[in-house]
Scaffold this active site. Structure first.
Site, short mmCIF file in Angstrom:
data_model
loop_
_atom_site.label_atom_id
_atom_site.label_comp_id
_atom_site.label_asym_id
_atom_site.label_seq_id
_atom_site.Cartn_x
_atom_site.Cartn_y
_atom_site.Cartn_z
N ASP A 56 13.19 -0.49 5.83
CA ASP A 56 13.28 0.74 6.62
C ASP A 56 12.24 0.77 7.75
O ASP A 56 12.34 1.59 8.66
CB ASP A 56 13.00 1.95 5.70
CG ASP A 56 14.26 2.72 5.36
OD1 ASP A 56 15.28 2.50 6.04
OD2 ASP A 56 14.22 3.54 4.43
N GLN B 13 15.22 6.64 -0.80
CA GLN B 13 15.96 7.58 0.04
C GLN B 13 15.14 8.85 0.28
O GLN B 13 14.59 9.44 -0.63
CB GLN B 13 17.30 7.93 -0.64
CG GLN B 13 18.23 8.78 0.19
CD GLN B 13 18.69 8.11 1.48
OE1 GLN B 13 19.07 6.94 1.49
NE2 GLN B 13 18.63 8.84 2.58
N LYS C 176 25.43 2.77 1.43
CA LYS C 176 24.59 1.56 1.56
C LYS C 176 24.98 0.54 0.49
O LYS C 176 25.10 -0.65 0.76
CB LYS C 176 23.11 1.94 1.43
CG LYS C 176 22.59 2.66 2.67
CD LYS C 176 21.27 3.35 2.46
CE LYS C 176 20.93 4.18 3.70
NZ LYS C 176 19.79 5.09 3.51
#
Ligand code: NDP
Length: 291
Positions: A118, A95, A51
Protein backbone atom coordinates in the site's frame (compact mmCIF):
# COMPACT_ATOMS: atom_id res chain seq x y z
CA UNK A 1 -12.48 15.53 -25.65
CA UNK A 2 -10.72 12.27 -24.77
CA UNK A 3 -12.44 10.05 -22.22
CA UNK A 4 -9.73 8.28 -20.22
CA UNK A 5 -11.03 4.73 -19.88
CA UNK A 6 -9.61 3.47 -16.57
CA UNK A 7 -11.33 0.13 -16.94
CA UNK A 8 -9.61 -0.57 -20.25
CA UNK A 9 -6.19 0.62 -19.03
CA UNK A 10 -6.56 -1.45 -15.84
CA UNK A 11 -7.35 -4.50 -18.01
CA UNK A 12 -4.12 -3.92 -19.93
CA UNK A 13 -2.14 -3.70 -16.66
CA UNK A 14 -3.83 -6.85 -15.38
CA UNK A 15 -2.80 -8.66 -18.59
CA UNK A 16 0.80 -7.61 -17.92
CA UNK A 17 0.42 -8.81 -14.33
CA UNK A 18 -0.91 -12.16 -15.50
CA UNK A 19 2.19 -12.62 -17.69
CA UNK A 20 4.51 -11.57 -14.83
CA UNK A 21 2.83 -14.08 -12.49
CA UNK A 22 3.43 -16.85 -15.04
CA UNK A 23 7.14 -15.99 -15.20
CA UNK A 24 7.41 -15.99 -11.39
CA UNK A 25 5.52 -19.29 -11.11
CA UNK A 26 7.93 -20.87 -13.58
CA UNK A 27 10.65 -19.89 -11.11
CA UNK A 28 8.68 -21.51 -8.28
CA UNK A 29 7.39 -18.24 -6.79
CA UNK A 30 3.65 -17.50 -6.49
CA UNK A 31 3.03 -13.86 -5.55
CA UNK A 32 0.93 -13.75 -2.38
CA UNK A 33 -1.21 -10.99 -0.90
CA UNK A 34 -2.62 -11.04 2.63
CA UNK A 35 -5.55 -8.73 3.32
CA UNK A 36 -6.64 -8.15 6.90
CA UNK A 37 -10.01 -6.67 7.78
CA UNK A 38 -11.05 -5.80 11.32
CA UNK A 39 -14.77 -5.16 11.84
CA UNK A 40 -17.90 -5.31 9.74
CA UNK A 41 -17.80 -2.15 7.63
CA UNK A 42 -19.72 -3.16 4.45
CA UNK A 43 -17.68 -0.96 2.08
CA UNK A 44 -14.41 -2.36 3.49
CA UNK A 45 -15.76 -5.90 3.15
CA UNK A 46 -16.59 -5.24 -0.50
CA UNK A 47 -13.06 -3.87 -1.14
CA UNK A 48 -11.48 -6.89 0.54
CA UNK A 49 -13.62 -9.27 -1.52
CA UNK A 50 -12.68 -7.59 -4.78
CA UNK A 51 -8.95 -7.67 -3.92
CA UNK A 52 -9.20 -11.37 -3.10
CA UNK A 53 -11.07 -12.05 -6.35
CA UNK A 54 -8.57 -10.14 -8.47
CA UNK A 55 -5.64 -12.04 -6.89
CA UNK A 56 -7.27 -15.32 -7.82
CA UNK A 57 -8.02 -14.17 -11.37
CA UNK A 58 -4.33 -13.36 -11.83
CA UNK A 59 -3.24 -16.74 -10.43
CA UNK A 60 -1.84 -15.21 -7.26
CA UNK A 61 -1.97 -16.59 -3.73
CA UNK A 62 -4.55 -14.74 -1.63
CA UNK A 63 -5.18 -14.96 2.10
CA UNK A 64 -7.98 -13.07 3.75
CA UNK A 65 -8.34 -12.50 7.49
CA UNK A 66 -11.71 -11.20 8.65
CA UNK A 67 -11.37 -10.38 12.34
CA UNK A 68 -14.09 -9.26 14.76
CA UNK A 69 -14.42 -5.54 15.56
CA UNK A 70 -13.28 -6.15 19.17
CA UNK A 71 -9.88 -7.58 18.07
CA UNK A 72 -7.16 -5.99 20.20
CA UNK A 73 -4.35 -3.97 18.71
CA UNK A 74 -1.76 -6.40 20.05
CA UNK A 75 -3.54 -9.38 18.43
CA UNK A 76 -3.68 -7.50 15.13
CA UNK A 77 0.01 -6.60 15.34
CA UNK A 78 0.86 -10.22 16.23
CA UNK A 79 -0.91 -11.32 13.02
CA UNK A 80 1.04 -8.72 11.02
CA UNK A 81 4.30 -10.08 12.49
CA UNK A 82 3.31 -13.62 11.49
CA UNK A 83 2.61 -12.44 7.95
CA UNK A 84 5.95 -10.56 7.86
CA UNK A 85 7.65 -13.89 8.54
CA UNK A 86 5.55 -15.93 6.07
CA UNK A 87 7.53 -16.51 2.84
CA UNK A 88 4.30 -17.21 0.89
CA UNK A 89 3.13 -13.64 1.57
CA UNK A 90 4.73 -10.81 -0.43
CA UNK A 91 2.19 -8.10 0.24
CA UNK A 92 0.33 -7.20 3.45
CA UNK A 93 -2.59 -4.85 3.58
CA UNK A 94 -4.66 -3.91 6.61
CA UNK A 95 -7.93 -2.49 5.31
CA UNK A 96 -8.62 1.06 6.44
CA UNK A 97 -10.25 2.35 8.57
CA UNK A 98 -9.79 0.05 11.57
CA UNK A 99 -12.12 0.38 14.60
CA UNK A 100 -11.48 3.44 16.80
CA UNK A 101 -9.59 1.54 19.55
CA UNK A 102 -6.83 0.59 17.10
CA UNK A 103 -3.97 2.98 16.32
CA UNK A 104 -3.72 2.66 12.55
CA UNK A 105 -0.21 4.13 12.47
CA UNK A 106 1.13 1.53 14.89
CA UNK A 107 -0.32 -1.23 12.72
CA UNK A 108 1.13 0.21 9.49
CA UNK A 109 4.52 0.61 11.18
CA UNK A 110 4.43 -3.07 12.19
CA UNK A 111 4.31 -4.14 8.53
CA UNK A 112 7.68 -5.05 7.01
CA UNK A 113 8.27 -2.11 4.59
CA UNK A 114 9.33 -4.64 1.93
CA UNK A 115 5.80 -6.12 2.09
CA UNK A 116 3.95 -2.78 2.47
CA UNK A 117 2.35 -2.86 -0.99
CA UNK A 118 0.00 0.00 0.00
CA UNK A 119 3.04 2.26 0.40
CA UNK A 120 1.88 3.76 3.71
CA UNK A 121 4.85 2.73 5.90
CA UNK A 122 7.09 5.70 6.83
CA UNK A 123 10.06 4.03 5.10
CA UNK A 124 8.11 3.92 1.83
CA UNK A 125 6.81 7.47 2.28
CA UNK A 126 10.42 8.59 2.75
CA UNK A 127 11.58 6.65 -0.31
CA UNK A 128 8.93 8.36 -2.43
CA UNK A 129 10.00 11.76 -1.10
CA UNK A 130 13.63 10.87 -1.84
CA UNK A 131 12.79 9.69 -5.36
CA UNK A 132 14.12 6.23 -4.46
CA UNK A 133 12.44 3.67 -6.76
CA UNK A 134 13.03 0.78 -4.33
CA UNK A 135 9.99 1.63 -2.21
CA UNK A 136 6.27 1.18 -2.76
CA UNK A 137 4.04 4.04 -3.91
CA UNK A 138 0.38 4.22 -2.76
CA UNK A 139 -1.81 2.53 -5.35
CA UNK A 140 -4.30 5.31 -6.14
CA UNK A 141 -1.79 8.05 -7.04
CA UNK A 142 0.35 5.45 -8.83
CA UNK A 143 -2.76 4.55 -10.85
CA UNK A 144 -3.42 8.21 -11.68
CA UNK A 145 0.14 8.63 -12.95
CA UNK A 146 -0.22 5.50 -15.06
CA UNK A 147 -3.49 6.82 -16.55
CA UNK A 148 -1.63 9.93 -17.69
CA UNK A 149 1.25 7.89 -19.12
CA UNK A 150 -1.01 5.45 -20.95
CA UNK A 151 -3.08 8.33 -22.37
CA UNK A 152 -0.01 10.06 -23.80
CA UNK A 153 -0.36 13.10 -21.55
CA UNK A 154 2.98 14.82 -20.98
CA UNK A 155 3.68 15.76 -17.38
CA UNK A 156 7.18 17.24 -17.87
CA UNK A 157 6.92 20.99 -17.48
CA UNK A 158 3.13 20.84 -17.03
CA UNK A 159 1.41 22.92 -14.37
CA UNK A 160 -0.37 20.41 -12.17
CA UNK A 161 -2.77 21.27 -9.37
CA UNK A 162 -3.48 18.48 -6.89
CA UNK A 163 -6.65 19.27 -5.00
CA UNK A 164 -6.38 17.50 -1.61
CA UNK A 165 -3.38 16.75 0.64
CA UNK A 166 -4.16 13.39 2.25
CA UNK A 167 -1.39 10.84 2.82
CA UNK A 168 -3.36 8.33 0.73
CA UNK A 169 -3.85 10.43 -2.39
CA UNK A 170 -2.95 14.13 -2.50
CA UNK A 171 0.54 14.20 -0.96
CA UNK A 172 1.96 11.11 -2.69
CA UNK A 173 0.36 12.29 -5.95
CA UNK A 174 2.19 15.60 -5.69
CA UNK A 175 5.50 13.86 -4.90
CA UNK A 176 5.15 11.45 -7.81
CA UNK A 177 4.42 14.20 -10.29
CA UNK A 178 7.22 16.46 -9.09
CA UNK A 179 9.86 13.71 -8.94
CA UNK A 180 12.38 13.49 -11.76
CA UNK A 181 11.73 11.19 -14.69
CA UNK A 182 8.97 9.71 -16.80
CA UNK A 183 5.50 10.64 -15.55
CA UNK A 184 7.06 13.34 -13.36
CA UNK A 185 8.95 16.62 -13.83
CA UNK A 186 5.75 18.63 -13.38
CA UNK A 187 5.39 21.97 -11.62
CA UNK A 188 3.05 21.00 -8.82
CA UNK A 189 0.72 23.07 -6.66
CA UNK A 190 -1.11 21.36 -3.80
CA UNK A 191 -4.44 22.96 -2.85
CA UNK A 192 -6.63 22.18 0.17
CA UNK A 193 -9.36 23.57 2.38
CA UNK A 194 -7.25 26.57 3.43
CA UNK A 195 -6.28 27.57 -0.11
CA UNK A 196 -7.35 31.09 -1.09
CA UNK A 197 -9.06 31.65 -4.46
CA UNK A 198 -9.32 27.91 -5.03
CA UNK A 199 -11.11 28.09 -8.40
CA UNK A 200 -8.50 30.53 -9.71
CA UNK A 201 -5.62 28.33 -8.51
CA UNK A 202 -7.20 25.30 -10.21
CA UNK A 203 -7.73 27.26 -13.43
CA UNK A 204 -3.94 27.57 -13.68
CA UNK A 205 -3.64 23.81 -14.14
CA UNK A 206 -2.76 22.00 -17.35
CA UNK A 207 -3.55 18.86 -15.34
CA UNK A 208 -5.98 18.97 -12.40
CA UNK A 209 -6.18 16.02 -9.99
CA UNK A 210 -9.25 16.25 -7.73
CA UNK A 211 -9.12 14.22 -4.50
CA UNK A 212 -11.22 15.93 -1.85
CA UNK A 213 -14.25 13.71 -1.26
CA UNK A 214 -16.89 16.35 -2.10
CA UNK A 215 -19.43 15.32 -4.76
CA UNK A 216 -19.42 17.51 -7.89
CA UNK A 217 -17.30 20.16 -6.13
CA UNK A 218 -15.18 20.96 -9.18
CA UNK A 219 -17.28 22.87 -11.68
CA UNK A 220 -16.44 24.51 -15.01
CA UNK A 221 -15.14 27.65 -13.27
CA UNK A 222 -12.25 25.53 -11.82
CA UNK A 223 -11.03 24.30 -15.20
CA UNK A 224 -9.37 26.11 -18.05
CA UNK A 225 -10.13 25.26 -21.65
CA UNK A 226 -8.01 22.29 -22.82
CA UNK A 227 -7.06 21.01 -19.35
CA UNK A 228 -6.73 17.35 -18.35
CA UNK A 229 -8.85 16.36 -15.34
CA UNK A 230 -8.27 13.27 -13.19
CA UNK A 231 -11.17 12.68 -10.79
CA UNK A 232 -10.17 10.53 -7.81
CA UNK A 233 -13.37 11.16 -5.83
CA UNK A 234 -15.76 8.34 -5.00
CA UNK A 235 -18.89 9.74 -3.36
CA UNK A 236 -22.27 8.08 -2.92
CA UNK A 237 -25.18 10.45 -3.47
CA UNK A 238 -28.93 9.87 -3.28
CA UNK A 239 -30.61 9.26 -6.61
CA UNK A 240 -34.29 8.38 -6.66
CA UNK A 241 -34.06 7.31 -10.32
CA UNK A 242 -31.50 4.59 -9.56
CA UNK A 243 -32.76 1.14 -8.43
CA UNK A 244 -30.46 1.33 -5.37
CA UNK A 245 -31.68 4.83 -4.49
CA UNK A 246 -28.10 6.11 -4.76
CA UNK A 247 -25.18 6.25 -7.17
CA UNK A 248 -21.44 6.96 -7.20
CA UNK A 249 -20.14 10.30 -8.40
CA UNK A 250 -16.74 11.96 -8.45
CA UNK A 251 -15.43 15.20 -7.01
CA UNK A 252 -15.85 16.71 -10.49
CA UNK A 253 -19.15 17.77 -12.03
CA UNK A 254 -18.47 15.72 -15.15
CA UNK A 255 -21.35 17.04 -17.28
CA UNK A 256 -20.30 20.66 -16.83
CA UNK A 257 -16.53 20.15 -16.86
CA UNK A 258 -16.02 17.56 -19.63
CA UNK A 259 -16.85 19.88 -22.58
CA UNK A 260 -13.91 22.14 -21.60
CA UNK A 261 -11.39 19.32 -21.21
CA UNK A 262 -8.74 17.88 -23.47
CA UNK A 263 -9.11 14.65 -21.47
CA UNK A 264 -11.03 13.56 -18.38
CA UNK A 265 -11.64 10.42 -16.30
CA UNK A 266 -15.21 9.30 -15.59
CA UNK A 267 -16.54 8.07 -12.22
CA UNK A 268 -17.05 5.15 -12.06
CA UNK A 269 -14.63 3.60 -14.56
CA UNK A 270 -11.72 6.03 -14.21
CA UNK A 271 -9.29 5.96 -11.29
CA UNK A 272 -11.21 3.29 -9.33
CA UNK A 273 -10.23 0.22 -11.40
CA UNK A 274 -6.61 1.43 -11.50
CA UNK A 275 -6.17 1.31 -7.73
CA UNK A 276 -6.67 -2.44 -7.49
CA UNK A 277 -4.62 -3.07 -10.65
CA UNK A 278 -1.68 -1.18 -9.10
CA UNK A 279 -2.07 -3.12 -5.84
CA UNK A 280 -1.64 -6.35 -7.80
CA UNK A 281 1.33 -4.86 -9.67
CA UNK A 282 2.98 -3.79 -6.39
CA UNK A 283 2.50 -7.29 -4.94
CA UNK A 284 4.12 -8.82 -8.02
CA UNK A 285 7.03 -6.37 -7.70
CA UNK A 286 7.45 -7.47 -4.09
CA UNK A 287 7.48 -11.14 -5.13
CA UNK A 288 10.11 -10.34 -7.79
CA UNK A 289 12.26 -8.64 -5.13
CA UNK A 290 11.78 -11.12 -2.30
CA UNK A 291 11.60 -14.29 -4.43
P1 NDP B 1 -9.40 12.98 2.82
O1 NDP B 1 -10.71 13.35 3.43
O2 NDP B 1 -8.37 12.27 3.62
O3 NDP B 1 -8.72 14.32 2.26
C1 NDP B 1 -9.46 15.28 1.58
C2 NDP B 1 -8.57 16.45 1.20
O4 NDP B 1 -9.38 17.38 0.50
C3 NDP B 1 -7.98 17.17 2.40
O5 NDP B 1 -6.66 17.56 2.12
C4 NDP B 1 -8.89 18.40 2.54
O6 NDP B 1 -8.23 19.58 2.99
C5 NDP B 1 -9.32 18.65 1.11
N1 NDP B 1 -10.62 19.30 1.07
C6 NDP B 1 -11.77 18.85 1.62
N2 NDP B 1 -12.77 19.72 1.39
C7 NDP B 1 -12.24 20.73 0.67
C8 NDP B 1 -12.76 21.93 0.14
N3 NDP B 1 -14.05 22.26 0.29
N4 NDP B 1 -11.93 22.74 -0.54
C9 NDP B 1 -10.62 22.42 -0.68
N5 NDP B 1 -10.07 21.28 -0.21
C10 NDP B 1 -10.87 20.46 0.48
O7 NDP B 1 -9.75 12.18 1.50
P2 NDP B 1 -8.89 11.12 0.62
O8 NDP B 1 -7.70 11.79 0.06
O9 NDP B 1 -8.74 9.85 1.35
O10 NDP B 1 -9.94 10.84 -0.55
C11 NDP B 1 -10.38 11.84 -1.43
C12 NDP B 1 -11.43 11.28 -2.36
O11 NDP B 1 -10.85 10.25 -3.14
C13 NDP B 1 -12.63 10.63 -1.67
O12 NDP B 1 -13.78 10.85 -2.47
C14 NDP B 1 -12.30 9.16 -1.66
O13 NDP B 1 -13.45 8.35 -1.64
C15 NDP B 1 -11.58 9.04 -2.97
N6 NDP B 1 -10.65 7.91 -3.04
C16 NDP B 1 -10.71 7.14 -4.15
C17 NDP B 1 -9.87 6.08 -4.31
C18 NDP B 1 -9.95 5.29 -5.57
O14 NDP B 1 -9.55 4.14 -5.58
N7 NDP B 1 -10.43 5.87 -6.67
C19 NDP B 1 -8.91 5.70 -3.27
C20 NDP B 1 -8.83 6.66 -2.18
C21 NDP B 1 -9.70 7.70 -2.07
P3 NDP B 1 -7.62 19.73 4.48
O15 NDP B 1 -6.38 18.88 4.48
O16 NDP B 1 -7.34 21.17 4.58
O17 NDP B 1 -8.67 19.23 5.41
Amino acid sequence: MQLIDGKLIAQKINQESLAAVEVLKARGVTPGLAVVLVGEDPASRAYVRSKDKMCRELGMHSVKFEMPAETSQSDLIALVHRLNADPAVHGILVQSPPPAHIDERAVVEAIDPRKDVDGFHPVNVAKLALGDPDGFVPCTPLGCQRLLLESGIETAGANVVVLGRSMIVGKPMALLLMNKGRGGDATVTVAHSRTRNLAEVCRGADILVAAIGRPHFVTESFVREGAVVIDVGINRIEDATSPKGSRLVGDVDFERVAPKCRAITPVPGGVGPMTIAMLMANTITSAQRLG
